[in-house]
Write a protein that holds these residues in place. Structure first.
Motif, PDB file in Angstrom:
ATOM      1  N   ALA A  19       0.841  -1.142   0.113  1.00  0.00           N
ATOM      2  CA  ALA A  19       0.199   0.098   0.144  1.00  0.00           C
ATOM      3  C   ALA A  19       0.844   1.238  -0.100  1.00  0.00           C
ATOM      4  O   ALA A  19       0.543   2.186  -0.380  1.00  0.00           O
ATOM      5  CB  ALA A  19      -0.979   0.064   1.161  1.00  0.00           C
ATOM      6  N   LEU A  20       1.984   1.149   0.612  1.00  0.00           N
ATOM      7  CA  LEU A  20       2.975   2.262   0.736  1.00  0.00           C
ATOM      8  C   LEU A  20       3.296   2.955  -0.753  1.00  0.00           C
ATOM      9  O   LEU A  20       3.608   3.959  -1.056  1.00  0.00           O
ATOM     10  CB  LEU A  20       4.039   2.142   1.622  1.00  0.00           C
ATOM     11  CG  LEU A  20       5.120   3.277   1.786  1.00  0.00           C
ATOM     12  CD1 LEU A  20       4.639   4.351   2.249  1.00  0.00           C
ATOM     13  CD2 LEU A  20       6.140   2.604   2.534  1.00  0.00           C
ATOM     14  N   GLY A  21       3.698   1.777  -1.495  1.00  0.00           N
ATOM     15  CA  GLY A  21       4.021   2.200  -2.845  1.00  0.00           C
ATOM     16  C   GLY A  21       3.002   2.619  -3.751  1.00  0.00           C
ATOM     17  O   GLY A  21       3.478   3.320  -4.667  1.00  0.00           O
ATOM     18  N   GLU A  22       1.583   2.424  -3.515  1.00  0.00           N
ATOM     19  CA  GLU A  22       0.422   3.006  -4.175  1.00  0.00           C
ATOM     20  C   GLU A  22       0.136   4.401  -3.608  1.00  0.00           C
ATOM     21  O   GLU A  22      -0.840   4.857  -4.186  1.00  0.00           O
ATOM     22  CB  GLU A  22      -0.501   1.937  -3.959  1.00  0.00           C
ATOM     23  CG  GLU A  22      -0.282   0.611  -4.614  1.00  0.00           C
ATOM     24  CD  GLU A  22       0.051   0.600  -5.938  1.00  0.00           C
ATOM     25  OE1 GLU A  22      -0.753   1.409  -6.715  1.00  0.00           O
ATOM     26  OE2 GLU A  22       0.965   0.102  -6.455  1.00  0.00           O
ATOM     27  N   PRO A  31      -5.166   4.448  -0.549  1.00  0.00           N
ATOM     28  CA  PRO A  31      -3.852   3.322  -0.285  1.00  0.00           C
ATOM     29  C   PRO A  31      -3.189   3.822   1.298  1.00  0.00           C
ATOM     30  O   PRO A  31      -2.503   3.123   1.851  1.00  0.00           O
ATOM     31  CB  PRO A  31      -3.193   3.571  -1.464  1.00  0.00           C
ATOM     32  CG  PRO A  31      -3.963   4.017  -2.479  1.00  0.00           C
ATOM     33  CD  PRO A  31      -5.013   4.702  -1.965  1.00  0.00           C
ATOM     34  N   THR A  32      -3.425   5.171   1.214  1.00  0.00           N
ATOM     35  CA  THR A  32      -2.711   5.833   2.716  1.00  0.00           C
ATOM     36  C   THR A  32      -3.547   5.298   3.724  1.00  0.00           C
ATOM     37  O   THR A  32      -3.019   4.823   4.789  1.00  0.00           O
ATOM     38  CB  THR A  32      -2.694   7.430   2.515  1.00  0.00           C
ATOM     39  OG1 THR A  32      -2.053   7.915   1.432  1.00  0.00           O
ATOM     40  CG2 THR A  32      -2.312   8.183   3.738  1.00  0.00           C
ATOM     41  N   THR A  33      -4.888   5.104   3.700  1.00  0.00           N
ATOM     42  CA  THR A  33      -5.573   4.816   4.778  1.00  0.00           C
ATOM     43  C   THR A  33      -5.212   3.132   4.901  1.00  0.00           C
ATOM     44  O   THR A  33      -4.994   2.793   6.246  1.00  0.00           O
ATOM     45  CB  THR A  33      -7.171   4.792   4.472  1.00  0.00           C
ATOM     46  OG1 THR A  33      -7.579   6.124   4.191  1.00  0.00           O
ATOM     47  CG2 THR A  33      -8.014   4.444   5.544  1.00  0.00           C
ATOM     48  N   VAL A  34      -5.084   2.518   3.832  1.00  0.00           N
ATOM     49  CA  VAL A  34      -4.948   0.994   4.016  1.00  0.00           C
ATOM     50  C   VAL A  34      -3.477   0.940   4.763  1.00  0.00           C
ATOM     51  O   VAL A  34      -3.344  -0.040   5.595  1.00  0.00           O
ATOM     52  CB  VAL A  34      -4.749   0.370   2.631  1.00  0.00           C
ATOM     53  CG1 VAL A  34      -4.136  -1.022   2.773  1.00  0.00           C
ATOM     54  CG2 VAL A  34      -6.156   0.267   1.882  1.00  0.00           C
TER      55      VAL A  34
END
Length: 104
Positions: A19-22, A31-34
């Protein structure tokens, strides 16, 4: 129970790393929330497991699971190549993680 939580935390490590990469520099809210939720749950699980498991073993297993699953996830998504050499090295890493469990 600690081993089950540790394995789940390792899976969540792969989730937050992917998720960090996204997030594109934390500019994409989904993606930041995930990333944030998976990171907090992953760390909480690791902390829980370290209450009964040796720190070095717990950390190595957590990182190993996260690393292998992150590489596999990015390869499946076409973002990374999984060459035979890389696959063999990942298999060696899995073997080491299993070995740590066996001798613990």
């Amino acid at each position: 129970m600690a081993w089950i939580v540790l394995i789940g935390s390792g899976v969540l490590e792969a989730v937050w790393a992917t998720a960090l990469g996204e997030t594109k520099g934390f500019k994409r809210p989904g993606p930041t929330t995930v990333f944030v939720v998976a990171l907090v749950l992953s760390m909480a699980g690791l902390a829980y497991a370290m209450q009964t498991l040796p720190t070095g073993t717990a950390y190595a297993v957590w990182v190993g699971i996260g690393a292998v699953l992150t590489v596999v996830a990015t390869a499946v998504r076409g973002q990374d190549r999984l060459t035979p050499v890389r696959a063999a090295l990942l298999a060696g890493l899995i073997g080491c993680v299993i070995g740590l469990k066996v001798v613990s």
